[in-house]
Design an enzyme around this catalytic site. Structure first.
Site, PDB file in Angstrom:
ATOM      1  N   ASP A  10       0.887  -1.158   0.000  1.00 53.42           N
ATOM      2  CA  ASP A  10       0.000   0.000   0.000  1.00 53.42           C
ATOM      3  C   ASP A  10       0.935   1.220   0.000  1.00 53.42           C
ATOM      4  O   ASP A  10       2.122   1.092   0.319  1.00 53.42           O
ATOM      5  CB  ASP A  10      -0.852  -0.062   1.268  1.00 53.42           C
ATOM      6  CG  ASP A  10      -1.676   1.173   1.493  1.00 53.42           C
ATOM      7  OD1 ASP A  10      -2.364   1.596   0.559  1.00 53.42           O
ATOM      8  OD2 ASP A  10      -1.624   1.718   2.613  1.00 53.42           O
ATOM      9  N   LEU A  11       0.419   2.382  -0.339  1.00 50.61           N
ATOM     10  CA  LEU A  11       1.283   3.574  -0.384  1.00 50.61           C
ATOM     11  C   LEU A  11       1.154   4.419   0.887  1.00 50.61           C
ATOM     12  O   LEU A  11       2.068   4.476   1.721  1.00 50.61           O
ATOM     13  CB  LEU A  11       0.927   4.417  -1.616  1.00 50.61           C
ATOM     14  CG  LEU A  11       1.731   5.705  -1.793  1.00 50.61           C
ATOM     15  CD1 LEU A  11       3.193   5.406  -2.082  1.00 50.61           C
ATOM     16  CD2 LEU A  11       1.143   6.555  -2.921  1.00 50.61           C
ATOM     17  N   ASP A  12      -0.004   5.048   1.025  1.00 52.76           N
ATOM     18  CA  ASP A  12      -0.209   5.977   2.136  1.00 52.76           C
ATOM     19  C   ASP A  12      -0.201   5.220   3.469  1.00 52.76           C
ATOM     20  O   ASP A  12      -0.988   4.302   3.669  1.00 52.76           O
ATOM     21  CB  ASP A  12      -1.557   6.683   1.922  1.00 52.76           C
ATOM     22  CG  ASP A  12      -1.887   7.635   3.043  1.00 52.76           C
ATOM     23  OD1 ASP A  12      -0.969   8.035   3.773  1.00 52.76           O
ATOM     24  OD2 ASP A  12      -3.067   7.971   3.195  1.00 52.76           O
ATOM     25  N   THR A  18       1.154  10.247   3.688  1.00 50.30           N
ATOM     26  CA  THR A  18       0.391  11.288   2.994  1.00 50.30           C
ATOM     27  C   THR A  18      -0.973  11.523   3.658  1.00 50.30           C
ATOM     28  O   THR A  18      -1.676  12.467   3.287  1.00 50.30           O
ATOM     29  CB  THR A  18       0.203  10.945   1.500  1.00 50.30           C
ATOM     30  OG1 THR A  18       0.014   9.546   1.386  1.00 50.30           O
ATOM     31  CG2 THR A  18       1.394  11.365   0.686  1.00 50.30           C
ATOM     32  N   LYS A  46      -8.947   6.427   5.519  1.00 44.11           N
ATOM     33  CA  LYS A  46      -7.690   5.806   5.084  1.00 44.11           C
ATOM     34  C   LYS A  46      -7.949   4.586   4.207  1.00 44.11           C
ATOM     35  O   LYS A  46      -8.730   3.714   4.577  1.00 44.11           O
ATOM     36  CB  LYS A  46      -6.851   5.406   6.301  1.00 44.11           C
ATOM     37  CG  LYS A  46      -6.202   6.592   6.974  1.00 44.11           C
ATOM     38  CD  LYS A  46      -5.234   6.149   8.052  1.00 44.11           C
ATOM     39  CE  LYS A  46      -4.602   7.363   8.703  1.00 44.11           C
ATOM     40  NZ  LYS A  46      -3.793   6.998   9.861  1.00 44.11           N
ATOM     41  N   SER A 115      -2.470   0.651  -4.368  1.00 50.55           N
ATOM     42  CA  SER A 115      -2.948   1.856  -3.670  1.00 50.55           C
ATOM     43  C   SER A 115      -4.251   2.365  -4.261  1.00 50.55           C
ATOM     44  O   SER A 115      -4.478   2.243  -5.463  1.00 50.55           O
ATOM     45  CB  SER A 115      -1.876   2.940  -3.786  1.00 50.55           C
ATOM     46  OG  SER A 115      -2.385   4.195  -3.415  1.00 50.55           O
ATOM     47  N   ALA A 116      -5.077   2.973  -3.412  1.00 56.40           N
ATOM     48  CA  ALA A 116      -6.325   3.591  -3.886  1.00 56.40           C
ATOM     49  C   ALA A 116      -6.056   4.950  -4.506  1.00 56.40           C
ATOM     50  O   ALA A 116      -6.932   5.537  -5.132  1.00 56.40           O
ATOM     51  CB  ALA A 116      -7.277   3.754  -2.712  1.00 56.40           C
ATOM     52  N   LYS A 146     -11.064  -0.453  -1.767  1.00 47.48           N
ATOM     53  CA  LYS A 146     -10.825  -1.409  -0.679  1.00 47.48           C
ATOM     54  C   LYS A 146     -11.984  -1.260   0.309  1.00 47.48           C
ATOM     55  O   LYS A 146     -12.447  -0.129   0.502  1.00 47.48           O
ATOM     56  CB  LYS A 146      -9.506  -1.064   0.037  1.00 47.48           C
ATOM     57  CG  LYS A 146      -8.261  -1.147  -0.866  1.00 47.48           C
ATOM     58  CD  LYS A 146      -7.049  -0.554  -0.163  1.00 47.48           C
ATOM     59  CE  LYS A 146      -5.834  -0.509  -1.083  1.00 47.48           C
ATOM     60  NZ  LYS A 146      -4.655   0.150  -0.488  1.00 47.48           N
ATOM     61  N   GLU A 170      -0.059  -3.309   4.710  1.00 47.54           N
ATOM     62  CA  GLU A 170      -1.197  -2.375   4.794  1.00 47.54           C
ATOM     63  C   GLU A 170      -1.282  -1.692   6.155  1.00 47.54           C
ATOM     64  O   GLU A 170      -0.969  -2.307   7.172  1.00 47.54           O
ATOM     65  CB  GLU A 170      -2.512  -3.140   4.592  1.00 47.54           C
ATOM     66  CG  GLU A 170      -3.140  -2.979   3.243  1.00 47.54           C
ATOM     67  CD  GLU A 170      -3.678  -1.591   2.942  1.00 47.54           C
ATOM     68  OE1 GLU A 170      -3.744  -0.752   3.852  1.00 47.54           O
ATOM     69  OE2 GLU A 170      -4.036  -1.336   1.784  1.00 47.54           O
ATOM     70  N   ASP A 171      -1.761  -0.446   6.150  1.00 53.73           N
ATOM     71  CA  ASP A 171      -1.955   0.277   7.421  1.00 53.73           C
ATOM     72  C   ASP A 171      -3.423   0.520   7.734  1.00 53.73           C
ATOM     73  O   ASP A 171      -3.732   1.015   8.819  1.00 53.73           O
ATOM     74  CB  ASP A 171      -1.242   1.638   7.370  1.00 53.73           C
ATOM     75  CG  ASP A 171      -1.962   2.593   6.444  1.00 53.73           C
ATOM     76  OD1 ASP A 171      -2.221   2.209   5.280  1.00 53.73           O
ATOM     77  OD2 ASP A 171      -2.280   3.717   6.873  1.00 53.73           O
TER      78      ASP A 171
HETATM   79  P1  B16 Z   1      -6.203  10.196  -4.046  1.00 59.06           P
HETATM   80  P2  B16 Z   1      -3.579   4.183  -0.068  1.00 59.06           P
HETATM   81  C1  B16 Z   1      -5.382   6.146  -0.199  1.00 59.06           C
HETATM   82  O1  B16 Z   1      -4.079   5.699  -0.362  1.00 59.06           O
HETATM   83  C2  B16 Z   1      -5.503   6.995   1.051  1.00 59.06           C
HETATM   84  O2  B16 Z   1      -5.254   6.205   2.212  1.00 59.06           O
HETATM   85  C3  B16 Z   1      -6.893   7.551   1.135  1.00 59.06           C
HETATM   86  O3  B16 Z   1      -7.034   8.341   2.300  1.00 59.06           O
HETATM   87  C4  B16 Z   1      -7.167   8.371  -0.130  1.00 59.06           C
HETATM   88  O4  B16 Z   1      -8.486   8.874  -0.111  1.00 59.06           O
HETATM   89  C5  B16 Z   1      -6.971   7.463  -1.343  1.00 59.06           C
HETATM   90  O5  B16 Z   1      -5.674   6.935  -1.331  1.00 59.06           O
HETATM   91  C6  B16 Z   1      -7.213   8.197  -2.648  1.00 59.06           C
HETATM   92  O6  B16 Z   1      -6.187   9.115  -2.857  1.00 59.06           O
HETATM   93  O7  B16 Z   1      -7.177  11.251  -3.645  1.00 59.06           O
HETATM   94  O8  B16 Z   1      -4.762  10.643  -4.067  1.00 59.06           O
HETATM   95  O9  B16 Z   1      -6.589   9.471  -5.306  1.00 59.06           O
HETATM   96  O10 B16 Z   1      -3.536   4.035   1.431  1.00 59.06           O
HETATM   97  O11 B16 Z   1      -4.537   3.214  -0.749  1.00 59.06           O
HETATM   98  O12 B16 Z   1      -2.221   4.202  -0.700  1.00 59.06           O
HETATM   99 MG    MG Z   2      -2.768   3.141   3.442  1.00 57.79          MG
END
Ligand code: B16
Ligand code: MG
Length: 220
Positions: A10-12, A18, A46, A115-116, A146, A170-171
């Site tokens: 996962d990224l964030d 972030t 998240k 990542s989302a 997710k 994952e977090d």
């Molecule tokens: P964006 P992850 C997710 O990243 C974030 O945890 C989530 O808070 C955010 O809404 C989502 O990405 C979408 O991000 O607005 O940059 O497309 O944890 O899946 O890496």
């Molecule tokens: Mg995350």
């Protein structure tokens, strides 16, 4: 411990923090319809995509937006977020992450991002970590947020590995559920109570001993 042939990150919250920037931007959005967004609210955003995030905030705020305004709100939030993340540099990779990615490259273990975020490629570029990934699955390639397993199943497919041979880092509770729904092993990073569905728990990547990875990839 079952061995793993591929790693999916996962990224964030795993590679970079972030979430704080998302929080500041969503707080600004929420205040425009009179809602004070809290850190606890942010926990529930998240790992979920931007559309679902805005829907949740509107529900908490008991507020409605016309479809065109909803779409413009997403654009405005993202513009604000993009300005905030411009300051990300290699220094912002979470502790232990570059070392782990370098170890996996040396061991020739395939690595994907799951990542989302639609901004994931840009963030990895700022961090100078793009070359470590053989596949990037992000919010641009998936249609289901997710805990749907789509993002991780696409990651396994892109790497040419069976889902059961992948391990996910994952977090977020939604992300741990997505990985389990994909039939993968999961390392939960953060609060063990929130991430109780994970197979393994650590506070962060910095806390994971090298022996854990060596056992996972059967090199010990
Ligand atoms: P964006 P992850 C997710 O990243 C974030 O945890 C989530 O808070 C955010 O809404 C989502 O990405 C979408 O991000 O607005 O940059 O497309 O944890 O899946 O890496
Ligand atoms: Mg995350």
């Amino acid at each position: 411990m079952k061995t793993a042939q591929a790693f999916i990150f996962d990224l964030d919250g795993v590679i970079v923090d972030t979430a704080h920037y998302h929080f500041l931007s969503w707080k600004k959005t929420a205040s425009s319809f009179g809602y004070h967004l809290t850190e606890a609210d942010n926990e529930q955003l998240k790992g979920v995509n931007r559309v679902v995030s805005l829907e949740r905030i509107l529900e908490w705020a008991n507020h409605r937006l016309e479809p065109a305004v909803f779409d413009q709100t997403l654009i405005d939030k993202n513009e604000d977020y993009l300005k905030r993340i411009q300051s990300i540099t290699t220094e912002d990779a979470l502790e232990g992450v570059p070392e782990l990615l370098s170890f996996l490259r040396q061991e020739e273990i395939p690595v994907a991002l799951g990542s989302a975020s639609k901004n994931a490629p840009l963030i990895l570029k700022y961090l100078e970590l793009l070359p470590y990934f053989q596949a990037l699955i992000d919010g641009n390639q998936v249609s289901k947020s997710k805990p749907d397993p789509e993002v991780f199943l696409k990651g396994a497919e892109a790497l040419g590995v069976e889902p059961q041979d992948c391990i996910v880092f994952e977090d977020a509770a939604a992300g741990v559920a997505a990985a389990k729904n994909a039939g993968m092993q999961v390392v939960g990073l953060g609060d063990a109570e929130v991430l109780d569905a994970a197979d393994f728990h650590f506070k962060s990547i910095a806390e994971i001993p090298m022996d854990f990875y060596k056992q996972l990839i059967n090199r010990s």
